[in-house]
Design a protein around this motif. Structure first.
Motif, PDB file in Angstrom:
ATOM      1  N   GLY A  18       0.795  -1.227   0.000  1.00 43.46           N
ATOM      2  CA  GLY A  18       0.000   0.000   0.000  1.00 43.46           C
ATOM      3  C   GLY A  18       0.826   1.275   0.000  1.00 43.46           C
ATOM      4  O   GLY A  18       2.050   1.244  -0.077  1.00 43.46           O
ATOM      5  N   PHE A  20       1.114   5.455   1.731  1.00 43.25           N
ATOM      6  CA  PHE A  20       1.599   5.932   3.030  1.00 43.25           C
ATOM      7  C   PHE A  20       0.759   5.475   4.227  1.00 43.25           C
ATOM      8  O   PHE A  20       1.298   5.028   5.240  1.00 43.25           O
ATOM      9  CB  PHE A  20       1.747   7.452   3.037  1.00 43.25           C
ATOM     10  CG  PHE A  20       2.252   7.945   4.345  1.00 43.25           C
ATOM     11  CD1 PHE A  20       3.562   7.709   4.724  1.00 43.25           C
ATOM     12  CD2 PHE A  20       1.413   8.573   5.249  1.00 43.25           C
ATOM     13  CE1 PHE A  20       4.039   8.111   5.957  1.00 43.25           C
ATOM     14  CE2 PHE A  20       1.871   8.980   6.490  1.00 43.25           C
ATOM     15  CZ  PHE A  20       3.184   8.755   6.842  1.00 43.25           C
ATOM     16  N   GLY A  21      -0.562   5.608   4.119  1.00 38.72           N
ATOM     17  CA  GLY A  21      -1.408   5.261   5.259  1.00 38.72           C
ATOM     18  C   GLY A  21      -1.257   3.803   5.668  1.00 38.72           C
ATOM     19  O   GLY A  21      -1.126   3.480   6.854  1.00 38.72           O
ATOM     20  N   ASN A  22      -1.233   2.921   4.676  1.00 36.54           N
ATOM     21  CA  ASN A  22      -1.038   1.491   4.941  1.00 36.54           C
ATOM     22  C   ASN A  22       0.331   1.252   5.566  1.00 36.54           C
ATOM     23  O   ASN A  22       0.475   0.504   6.527  1.00 36.54           O
ATOM     24  CB  ASN A  22      -1.086   0.680   3.646  1.00 36.54           C
ATOM     25  CG  ASN A  22      -2.498   0.500   3.089  1.00 36.54           C
ATOM     26  OD1 ASN A  22      -2.738  -0.392   2.309  1.00 36.54           O
ATOM     27  ND2 ASN A  22      -3.426   1.354   3.483  1.00 36.54           N
ATOM     28  N   HIS A 211     -10.872  15.600   5.432  1.00 33.51           N
ATOM     29  CA  HIS A 211     -10.259  14.724   4.425  1.00 33.51           C
ATOM     30  C   HIS A 211     -11.345  14.211   3.494  1.00 33.51           C
ATOM     31  O   HIS A 211     -12.268  13.527   3.943  1.00 33.51           O
ATOM     32  CB  HIS A 211      -9.527  13.556   5.091  1.00 33.51           C
ATOM     33  CG  HIS A 211      -8.839  12.667   4.101  1.00 33.51           C
ATOM     34  ND1 HIS A 211      -8.670  11.316   4.283  1.00 33.51           N
ATOM     35  CD2 HIS A 211      -8.266  12.947   2.890  1.00 33.51           C
ATOM     36  CE1 HIS A 211      -8.044  10.808   3.237  1.00 33.51           C
ATOM     37  NE2 HIS A 211      -7.778  11.770   2.378  1.00 33.51           N
ATOM     38  N   ARG A 213     -11.607  11.779   0.649  1.00 35.32           N
ATOM     39  CA  ARG A 213     -10.958  10.702  -0.120  1.00 35.32           C
ATOM     40  C   ARG A 213     -11.960  10.283  -1.169  1.00 35.32           C
ATOM     41  O   ARG A 213     -12.987   9.667  -0.856  1.00 35.32           O
ATOM     42  CB  ARG A 213     -10.627   9.553   0.843  1.00 35.32           C
ATOM     43  CG  ARG A 213      -9.928   8.349   0.215  1.00 35.32           C
ATOM     44  CD  ARG A 213      -8.466   8.607  -0.036  1.00 35.32           C
ATOM     45  NE  ARG A 213      -7.749   7.352  -0.295  1.00 35.32           N
ATOM     46  CZ  ARG A 213      -7.517   6.884  -1.538  1.00 35.32           C
ATOM     47  NH1 ARG A 213      -7.948   7.534  -2.604  1.00 35.32           N
ATOM     48  NH2 ARG A 213      -6.852   5.747  -1.680  1.00 35.32           N
ATOM     49  N   ASP A 217      -9.751   5.181  -7.476  1.00 38.85           N
ATOM     50  CA  ASP A 217      -9.389   3.937  -6.766  1.00 38.85           C
ATOM     51  C   ASP A 217     -10.280   3.755  -5.539  1.00 38.85           C
ATOM     52  O   ASP A 217     -10.688   2.651  -5.187  1.00 38.85           O
ATOM     53  CB  ASP A 217      -7.902   3.939  -6.364  1.00 38.85           C
ATOM     54  CG  ASP A 217      -7.568   5.045  -5.365  1.00 38.85           C
ATOM     55  OD1 ASP A 217      -8.241   6.116  -5.377  1.00 38.85           O
ATOM     56  OD2 ASP A 217      -6.630   4.848  -4.554  1.00 38.85           O
ATOM     57  N   TRP A 218     -10.595   4.880  -4.919  1.00 40.71           N
ATOM     58  CA  TRP A 218     -11.415   4.838  -3.701  1.00 40.71           C
ATOM     59  C   TRP A 218     -12.871   4.511  -4.023  1.00 40.71           C
ATOM     60  O   TRP A 218     -13.515   3.726  -3.324  1.00 40.71           O
ATOM     61  CB  TRP A 218     -11.303   6.167  -2.952  1.00 40.71           C
ATOM     62  CG  TRP A 218     -11.807   6.073  -1.555  1.00 40.71           C
ATOM     63  CD1 TRP A 218     -12.935   6.636  -1.045  1.00 40.71           C
ATOM     64  CD2 TRP A 218     -11.199   5.336  -0.490  1.00 40.71           C
ATOM     65  NE1 TRP A 218     -13.069   6.303   0.276  1.00 40.71           N
ATOM     66  CE2 TRP A 218     -12.020   5.506   0.651  1.00 40.71           C
ATOM     67  CE3 TRP A 218     -10.045   4.562  -0.380  1.00 40.71           C
ATOM     68  CZ2 TRP A 218     -11.722   4.915   1.869  1.00 40.71           C
ATOM     69  CZ3 TRP A 218      -9.746   3.970   0.833  1.00 40.71           C
ATOM     70  CH2 TRP A 218     -10.585   4.145   1.942  1.00 40.71           C
ATOM     71  N   ALA A 221     -12.987   0.927  -4.520  1.00 38.92           N
ATOM     72  CA  ALA A 221     -12.818   0.183  -3.258  1.00 38.92           C
ATOM     73  C   ALA A 221     -14.114   0.218  -2.451  1.00 38.92           C
ATOM     74  O   ALA A 221     -14.505  -0.786  -1.850  1.00 38.92           O
ATOM     75  CB  ALA A 221     -11.662   0.769  -2.453  1.00 38.92           C
ATOM     76  N   PHE A 232     -10.563  -1.823   5.352  1.00 38.15           N
ATOM     77  CA  PHE A 232      -9.373  -0.989   5.609  1.00 38.15           C
ATOM     78  C   PHE A 232      -9.323  -0.481   7.056  1.00 38.15           C
ATOM     79  O   PHE A 232      -9.320  -1.265   7.974  1.00 38.15           O
ATOM     80  CB  PHE A 232      -9.271   0.167   4.608  1.00 38.15           C
ATOM     81  CG  PHE A 232      -9.238  -0.259   3.155  1.00 38.15           C
ATOM     82  CD1 PHE A 232      -8.549  -1.401   2.741  1.00 38.15           C
ATOM     83  CD2 PHE A 232      -9.903   0.475   2.170  1.00 38.15           C
ATOM     84  CE1 PHE A 232      -8.506  -1.775   1.396  1.00 38.15           C
ATOM     85  CE2 PHE A 232      -9.867   0.106   0.827  1.00 38.15           C
ATOM     86  CZ  PHE A 232      -9.165  -1.026   0.457  1.00 38.15           C
ATOM     87  N   ALA A 278      -8.227  18.574   2.529  1.00 37.92           N
ATOM     88  CA  ALA A 278      -7.198  17.680   1.982  1.00 37.92           C
ATOM     89  C   ALA A 278      -7.937  16.654   1.129  1.00 37.92           C
ATOM     90  O   ALA A 278      -8.969  16.135   1.547  1.00 37.92           O
ATOM     91  CB  ALA A 278      -6.448  16.976   3.100  1.00 37.92           C
ATOM     92  N   SER A 279      -7.437  16.416  -0.071  1.00 38.91           N
ATOM     93  CA  SER A 279      -8.091  15.434  -0.937  1.00 38.91           C
ATOM     94  C   SER A 279      -7.105  14.851  -1.926  1.00 38.91           C
ATOM     95  O   SER A 279      -6.053  15.436  -2.209  1.00 38.91           O
ATOM     96  CB  SER A 279      -9.245  16.100  -1.704  1.00 38.91           C
ATOM     97  OG  SER A 279      -9.854  15.151  -2.564  1.00 38.91           O
ATOM     98  N   PRO A 307       1.113  14.977   0.371  1.00 35.61           N
ATOM     99  CA  PRO A 307       0.369  14.176   1.361  1.00 35.61           C
ATOM    100  C   PRO A 307       0.833  14.382   2.806  1.00 35.61           C
ATOM    101  O   PRO A 307      -0.002  14.523   3.695  1.00 35.61           O
ATOM    102  CB  PRO A 307       0.611  12.723   0.919  1.00 35.61           C
ATOM    103  CG  PRO A 307       1.327  12.769  -0.384  1.00 35.61           C
ATOM    104  CD  PRO A 307       1.614  14.188  -0.746  1.00 35.61           C
ATOM    105  N   SER A 326     -10.496   5.203   5.459  1.00 36.40           N
ATOM    106  CA  SER A 326      -9.187   5.497   4.867  1.00 36.40           C
ATOM    107  C   SER A 326      -8.054   5.445   5.895  1.00 36.40           C
ATOM    108  O   SER A 326      -8.123   6.083   6.946  1.00 36.40           O
ATOM    109  CB  SER A 326      -9.218   6.880   4.226  1.00 36.40           C
ATOM    110  OG  SER A 326      -7.910   7.348   3.987  1.00 36.40           O
ATOM    111  N   SER A 327      -6.986   4.748   5.557  1.00 32.03           N
ATOM    112  CA  SER A 327      -5.837   4.695   6.462  1.00 32.03           C
ATOM    113  C   SER A 327      -5.059   6.010   6.429  1.00 32.03           C
ATOM    114  O   SER A 327      -4.283   6.303   7.334  1.00 32.03           O
ATOM    115  CB  SER A 327      -4.927   3.512   6.124  1.00 32.03           C
ATOM    116  OG  SER A 327      -4.358   3.666   4.848  1.00 32.03           O
ATOM    117  N   PHE A 328      -5.273   6.799   5.379  1.00 35.88           N
ATOM    118  CA  PHE A 328      -4.657   8.139   5.315  1.00 35.88           C
ATOM    119  C   PHE A 328      -5.303   9.016   6.395  1.00 35.88           C
ATOM    120  O   PHE A 328      -4.615   9.635   7.209  1.00 35.88           O
ATOM    121  CB  PHE A 328      -4.877   8.717   3.912  1.00 35.88           C
ATOM    122  CG  PHE A 328      -4.137   9.996   3.635  1.00 35.88           C
ATOM    123  CD1 PHE A 328      -2.806   9.965   3.253  1.00 35.88           C
ATOM    124  CD2 PHE A 328      -4.778  11.220   3.729  1.00 35.88           C
ATOM    125  CE1 PHE A 328      -2.118  11.149   2.982  1.00 35.88           C
ATOM    126  CE2 PHE A 328      -4.106  12.404   3.462  1.00 35.88           C
ATOM    127  CZ  PHE A 328      -2.774  12.364   3.081  1.00 35.88           C
TER     128      PHE A 328
END
Ligand code: GFB
Length: 351
Positions: A18, A20-22, A211, A213, A217-218, A221, A232, A278-279, A307, A326-328
């Protein structure tokens, strides 16, 4: 150089899953793991993917975070330090064994360099492996019974000074028992400076960090959310055993109506004068500005979008509205929890 060798050994790993968040979730797990085994944790670079570049790029750990606060919790050193100062003596090329749970890529070994980011990661330090070791039967959960003891019995430090893992020795999302380790992750001065410079440009008064997101991709998901009640990072609001409900599409990808409704509520309760968005895709600046005009709240984003700086700003807002899945988002939420700052989530509590 004259670095003392840790007789208890070292833990090395590739944050190979993944973005950064992962990777941050995994990092906290790896930190807890190394502490449990009482081995020095080698701080890996962060793995990044640049558009149009086929191989991952490795960013030194300390570009984003300070090393000293982590050292207050446990023995750590950067991977560069480890390779420059210790590898030749305690981990010479002929002793480099890769650890994994089961064979990878239809082979009989760990194949630690097969694929991206695996190959580019170890290549950053010119590391090749001569063999594989499967640790079947052992788990990363060192809070569970005598798991740490089992690892140390199985892999004596004299014989195995370095445990080098193909992926992080950790679970995703981060285990509940490791969340508190976030307090040792302190942004580097350069990230904090950029965050503060941006905050100084906002109108005077409290600001809300949000945030959004919503990249493609999101969206994809979130289509799976019905089949993944704790997708997640969702345990951060739903609980690790879904005590607080099951994930919904709205929790994953909140609608514009819901976003505006929630923002109005939080603006009232905080007296916020501005909003920092933030997006990864749609910042909704125009639509939010329009919808919040009567409340006299300015809506801003930071350009260029970075990020880590976005996260540091979210971490410093007066109130943060996170995406629970989101892990972010989870990164900023944990940082704020560590400081005692308030946060909430889109579409939560569930309606
Ligand atoms: O961090 P991350 O693992 O979080 O991956 P999720 C999302 C990446 O998208 C971040 C960018 O690392 C950033 O590079 N990004 C997301 C943002 N939000 C922002 C933002 O507000 N500002 C900026 N500057 N960048 C998961 C993945 O993402 O998404 C899973 O980790 C999977 O592995 C899934 O791919 C679809 O948990 O949000």
């Amino acid at each position: 150089f004259n670095v003392d060798v840790d007789d208890n050994g070292y833990v090395l790993f590739c944050p190979c899953m993944g973005r950064f968040g992962n990777q941050a979730d995994h990092f906290l797990g790896a930190l807890g793991f190394a502490k449990g085994l009482n081995r020095t944790l080698v701080l890996p670079p962060w793995v990044e993917y640049k558009p149009g570049v086929t191989r991952s790029v490795q960013i030194p750990f300390d570009t984003y975070f300070k090393v000293e606060p982590l050292a207050k919790y446990h023995r750590v050193m950067t991977m560069q330090q480890f390779m420059d100062q210790l590898a030749q003596t305690i981990w010479p090329p002929e002793k480099r064994i890769a650890f994994c749970y089961v064979p990878r890529h239809n082979s009989d070994g760990c194949n630690p360099k097969e694929g991206n980011p695996f190959g580019p990661f170890w290549d950053t330090f010119n590391i090749d492996f001569v063999g594989s070791e499967f640790y079947r039967g052992l788990s990363y959960d060192v809070h569970y019974q005598n798991m740490a003891e089992q690892w140390n019995k199985h892999y004596l430090a004299e014989k195995w000074p370095v445990l080098a893992f193909t992926g992080a020795p950790a679970t995703f999302p981060v285990q509940e028992s490791n969340r508190h380790l976030h307090k040792y992750l302190i942004w580097s001065d350069s990230i904090v400076e950029k965050a503060q410079q941006f905050i100084a440009t906002l109108p005077r008064g409290p600001f809300i960090g949000i945030h959004l997101r919503n990249g493609i991709d999101w969206v994809r998901a979130c289509e799976h959310v019905q089949h993944s009640p704790n997708l997640f990072a969702a345990p951060q609001c739903l609980g690790y055993r879904n005590e607080h409900g099951v994930a919904s599409t709205e929790l994953c990808l909140p609608s514009e109506t819901n976003i505006i409704k929630k923002l109005k509520r939080v603006i009232k309760s905080t007296g916020a004068k501005s909003i920092f968005v933030a997006s990864d895709n749609d910042f909704m600046i125009g639509r939010l500005t329009q919808a919040l005009k009567k409340m006299k709240v300015a809506v801003h984003r930071r350009e260029p979008s970075e990020p880590h700086v976005d996260l540091a700003i979210l971490g410093r807002s007066n109130h943060f509205i996170a995406n629970c899945v989101s892990s972010f988002s989870a990164f900023a939420k944990r940082e704020r929890d560590a400081k005692g700052f308030p946060s909430s989530f889109w579409a939560f509590p569930l309606e």
